[in-house]
Design a protein around this motif. Structure first.
Motif, mmCIF file in Angstrom:
data_model
loop_
_atom_site.group_PDB
_atom_site.id
_atom_site.type_symbol
_atom_site.label_atom_id
_atom_site.label_comp_id
_atom_site.label_asym_id
_atom_site.label_seq_id
_atom_site.Cartn_x
_atom_site.Cartn_y
_atom_site.Cartn_z
ATOM 1 N N CYS A 132 0.831 -1.214 0.000
ATOM 2 C CA CYS A 132 0.000 0.000 0.000
ATOM 3 C C CYS A 132 0.862 1.259 0.000
ATOM 4 O O CYS A 132 0.546 2.244 -0.677
ATOM 5 C CB CYS A 132 -0.932 -0.004 1.208
ATOM 6 S SG CYS A 132 -2.246 -1.247 1.134
ATOM 7 N N THR A 133 1.966 1.222 0.742
ATOM 8 C CA THR A 133 2.873 2.373 0.766
ATOM 9 C C THR A 133 3.467 2.614 -0.615
ATOM 10 O O THR A 133 3.553 3.758 -1.078
ATOM 11 C CB THR A 133 4.003 2.146 1.792
ATOM 12 O OG1 THR A 133 3.438 2.067 3.102
ATOM 13 C CG2 THR A 133 5.014 3.282 1.754
ATOM 14 N N ALA A 134 3.877 1.531 -1.281
ATOM 15 C CA ALA A 134 4.439 1.662 -2.629
ATOM 16 C C ALA A 134 3.425 2.259 -3.598
ATOM 17 O O ALA A 134 3.790 2.971 -4.541
ATOM 18 C CB ALA A 134 4.903 0.297 -3.133
ATOM 19 N N GLN A 135 2.142 1.995 -3.349
ATOM 20 C CA GLN A 135 1.077 2.543 -4.182
ATOM 21 C C GLN A 135 0.585 3.899 -3.664
ATOM 22 O O GLN A 135 -0.387 4.433 -4.174
ATOM 23 C CB GLN A 135 -0.088 1.549 -4.246
ATOM 24 C CG GLN A 135 0.276 0.236 -4.936
ATOM 25 C CD GLN A 135 -0.867 -0.762 -4.915
ATOM 26 O OE1 GLN A 135 -1.449 -1.049 -3.873
ATOM 27 N NE2 GLN A 135 -1.193 -1.301 -6.080
ATOM 28 N N ARG A 136 1.269 4.383 -2.611
ATOM 29 C CA ARG A 136 0.973 5.678 -1.988
ATOM 30 C C ARG A 136 -0.434 5.736 -1.395
ATOM 31 O O ARG A 136 -1.048 6.802 -1.307
ATOM 32 C CB ARG A 136 1.204 6.834 -2.971
ATOM 33 C CG ARG A 136 2.595 6.839 -3.602
ATOM 34 C CD ARG A 136 2.906 8.139 -4.305
ATOM 35 N NE ARG A 136 3.150 9.212 -3.349
ATOM 36 C CZ ARG A 136 4.304 9.419 -2.719
ATOM 37 N NH1 ARG A 136 5.339 8.612 -2.935
ATOM 38 N NH2 ARG A 136 4.439 10.423 -1.869
ATOM 39 N N ASP A 137 -0.926 4.596 -0.966
ATOM 40 C CA ASP A 137 -2.195 4.547 -0.245
ATOM 41 C C ASP A 137 -1.854 4.471 1.244
ATOM 42 O O ASP A 137 -1.898 3.410 1.871
ATOM 43 C CB ASP A 137 -3.010 3.325 -0.680
ATOM 44 C CG ASP A 137 -4.437 3.350 -0.134
ATOM 45 O OD1 ASP A 137 -4.677 4.093 0.840
ATOM 46 O OD2 ASP A 137 -5.295 2.633 -0.674
ATOM 47 N N PHE A 138 -1.502 5.621 1.813
ATOM 48 C CA PHE A 138 -0.976 5.650 3.173
ATOM 49 C C PHE A 138 -2.043 5.333 4.224
ATOM 50 O O PHE A 138 -1.721 4.816 5.300
ATOM 51 C CB PHE A 138 -0.339 7.015 3.454
ATOM 52 C CG PHE A 138 0.773 7.356 2.494
ATOM 53 C CD1 PHE A 138 1.823 6.473 2.289
ATOM 54 C CD2 PHE A 138 0.753 8.547 1.782
ATOM 55 C CE1 PHE A 138 2.846 6.777 1.401
ATOM 56 C CE2 PHE A 138 1.770 8.863 0.892
ATOM 57 C CZ PHE A 138 2.820 7.972 0.694
ATOM 58 N N GLU A 139 -3.298 5.631 3.913
ATOM 59 C CA GLU A 139 -4.365 5.332 4.869
ATOM 60 C C GLU A 139 -4.491 3.823 5.086
ATOM 61 O O GLU A 139 -4.520 3.344 6.228
ATOM 62 C CB GLU A 139 -5.694 5.906 4.376
ATOM 63 C CG GLU A 139 -6.835 5.705 5.375
ATOM 64 C CD GLU A 139 -8.135 6.345 4.919
ATOM 65 O OE1 GLU A 139 -9.165 6.095 5.570
ATOM 66 O OE2 GLU A 139 -8.118 7.097 3.914
ATOM 67 N N LYS A 140 -4.541 3.064 3.984
ATOM 68 C CA LYS A 140 -4.621 1.605 4.107
ATOM 69 C C LYS A 140 -3.339 1.034 4.699
ATOM 70 O O LYS A 140 -3.375 0.072 5.476
ATOM 71 C CB LYS A 140 -4.898 0.976 2.739
ATOM 72 C CG LYS A 140 -6.333 1.121 2.269
ATOM 73 C CD LYS A 140 -6.560 0.355 0.973
ATOM 74 C CE LYS A 140 -8.009 0.500 0.501
ATOM 75 N NZ LYS A 140 -8.234 -0.209 -0.791
ATOM 76 N N ALA A 141 -2.208 1.621 4.331
ATOM 77 C CA ALA A 141 -0.934 1.160 4.889
ATOM 78 C C ALA A 141 -0.946 1.292 6.408
ATOM 79 O O ALA A 141 -0.510 0.389 7.130
ATOM 80 C CB ALA A 141 0.222 1.953 4.294
ATOM 81 N N GLY A 142 -1.467 2.408 6.896
ATOM 82 C CA GLY A 142 -1.542 2.629 8.337
ATOM 83 C C GLY A 142 -2.417 1.612 9.040
ATOM 84 O O GLY A 142 -2.105 1.165 10.154
ATOM 85 N N VAL A 143 -3.508 1.218 8.388
ATOM 86 C CA VAL A 143 -4.403 0.202 8.958
ATOM 87 C C VAL A 143 -3.661 -1.125 9.099
ATOM 88 O O VAL A 143 -3.735 -1.794 10.141
ATOM 89 C CB VAL A 143 -5.658 0.023 8.078
ATOM 90 C CG1 VAL A 143 -6.461 -1.201 8.530
ATOM 91 C CG2 VAL A 143 -6.528 1.272 8.133
ATOM 92 N N HIS A 144 -2.929 -1.505 8.060
ATOM 93 C CA HIS A 144 -2.197 -2.781 8.105
ATOM 94 C C HIS A 144 -1.038 -2.734 9.107
ATOM 95 O O HIS A 144 -0.749 -3.744 9.761
ATOM 96 C CB HIS A 144 -1.691 -3.142 6.711
ATOM 97 C CG HIS A 144 -2.778 -3.589 5.776
ATOM 98 N ND1 HIS A 144 -3.559 -4.693 6.026
ATOM 99 C CD2 HIS A 144 -3.218 -3.068 4.593
ATOM 100 C CE1 HIS A 144 -4.436 -4.847 5.044
ATOM 101 N NE2 HIS A 144 -4.249 -3.877 4.168
ATOM 102 N N ILE A 145 -0.395 -1.577 9.239
ATOM 103 C CA ILE A 145 0.658 -1.434 10.254
ATOM 104 C C ILE A 145 0.067 -1.678 11.644
ATOM 105 O O ILE A 145 0.634 -2.412 12.464
ATOM 106 C CB ILE A 145 1.298 -0.031 10.194
ATOM 107 C CG1 ILE A 145 2.159 0.123 8.935
ATOM 108 C CG2 ILE A 145 2.127 0.244 11.455
ATOM 109 C CD1 ILE A 145 3.423 -0.693 8.921
ATOM 110 N N ALA A 146 -1.080 -1.071 11.905
ATOM 111 C CA ALA A 146 -1.734 -1.237 13.209
ATOM 112 C C ALA A 146 -2.119 -2.694 13.454
ATOM 113 O O ALA A 146 -1.981 -3.211 14.575
ATOM 114 C CB ALA A 146 -2.968 -0.339 13.289
ATOM 115 N N GLN A 147 -2.583 -3.375 12.407
ATOM 116 C CA GLN A 147 -2.964 -4.783 12.553
ATOM 117 C C GLN A 147 -1.734 -5.662 12.788
ATOM 118 O O GLN A 147 -1.794 -6.630 13.555
ATOM 119 C CB GLN A 147 -3.734 -5.237 11.311
ATOM 120 C CG GLN A 147 -5.118 -4.605 11.217
ATOM 121 C CD GLN A 147 -5.836 -4.923 9.916
ATOM 122 O OE1 GLN A 147 -5.210 -5.293 8.914
ATOM 123 N NE2 GLN A 147 -7.155 -4.778 9.913
ATOM 124 N N ALA A 148 -0.627 -5.327 12.138
ATOM 125 C CA ALA A 148 0.615 -6.074 12.361
ATOM 126 C C ALA A 148 1.108 -5.867 13.790
ATOM 127 O O ALA A 148 1.524 -6.819 14.467
ATOM 128 C CB ALA A 148 1.683 -5.633 11.362
#
Length: 288
Positions: free
Chosen positions: A177-193
């Motif tokens: 998601c970060t590579a695709q610059r979708d930082f909102e979704k990236a943040g969700v996955h970081i929190a889940q990890a």
């Protein structure tokens, strides 16, 4: 060969940071096992040596070690076995690390075929799918990367004791998601990890270091340089304590150097950069 005693001595060498002695010890035990035609022990030692080289970022030597392990696996009649699939996955990981992506994809494909034949559809399949997703992410084939990472998530959904693989998968999804610059979704996955790893008494240090680096990457790409630096600074001692000053350590230093430059801390950035270059030179690593 009494493998329990061998591993006990080996663990002691690793615990004391005596890596050169550990390598010599493994090579001696391999020669001993082959001389005694103790192929199962030789297989275990080749796998251990391959893993050692992987952590040391000595990829060429690691590939040779796992090739030797694969040869012994076939001599033992373990073709199309879980053992063969595991070795092929280890080989693929090292091929990726050394930039041999085509060979890596071939090994992953053979491992996937074996898992299908053996009806393996649990965390082991998820690990394979995550590895393939990581390869496709490296090649910027984001659709395939996302497809494999989501498949991994599906493979472990509903299983017990899945926290580590759940953390790894969400870390990877965050990177995509970060590579695709979708930082909102990236943040969700970081929190889940983070939530998954927090449930473990002792999270895998490399997996957690990768999570911290992934979070740092997301924050830096979204312009949050101070927060990114804190992530990289937290990742650095984890890598050093468990794996030494390897190429992953150097990569983290380079990321810190970028953060420092963006924060107008030039001297600090130059120091990190110089240390990274020193490690890469010692490891005989040439940047593309």
């Amino acid at each position: 060969m009494e493998l329990g005693t061998v591993y006990e001595e080996l663990d002691g060498l690793f615990a004391e940071g005596r890596y050169g002695e550990a390598e010599a010890f493994l090579r001696f035990r391999i020669r001993e096992a082959l001389r005694e035609e103790d192929l199962p022990s030789a297989l275990s030692m080749w796998n251990e040596l391959g893993g050692f080289f992987r952590v040391q970022t000595r990829y060429k030597e690691g590939i040779e070690a796992f090739k030797n392990a694969l040869e012994i696996t076939l001599r033992l009649g373990l073709r199309v076995s879980e053992q063969e699939a595991t070795i092929r996955m280890n080989l693929a990981t090292l091929y990726v690390a050394s930039g041999q992506n085509e060979q890596a994809d071939s090994e992953y494909e053979q491992a996937a075929w074996i898992y299908e034949k053996q009806h393996i559809r649990d965390y082991r399949l998820a690990a394979l799918q995550n590895n393939r997703a990581s390869l496709y992410l490296k090649e910027k084939r984001y659709d395939l990367a996302m497809e494999n990472a989501k498949a991994a998530l599906s493979s472990i959904s509903g299983t017990i004791n899945n926290e580590d693989e759940l953390g790894v998968t969400n870390t990877l999804l965050a990177q995509i998601c970060t590579a695709q610059r979708d930082f909102e979704k990236a943040g969700v996955h970081i929190a889940q990890a983070e939530a998954a790893f927090s449930k473990l008494d002792s999270p895998n240090p490399m997996h957690y270091a990768v999570l911290l680096s992934a979070k740092g990457q997301m924050l830096s790409m979204s312009g949050q340089w101070e927060e990114a630096r804190l992530c990289y600074e937290s990742s650095l001692p984890l890598i050093r304590r468990h794996f030494g000053k390897n190429l992953s350590y150097a990569s983290c230093l380079r990321n810190l150097a970028v953060c420092c430059r963006e924060l107008q801390e030039t001297a600090c950035g130059e120091q990190y950069q110089a240390e990274a270059e020193k490690i890469e030179k010692e490891q005989r690593y040439e940047r593309a």
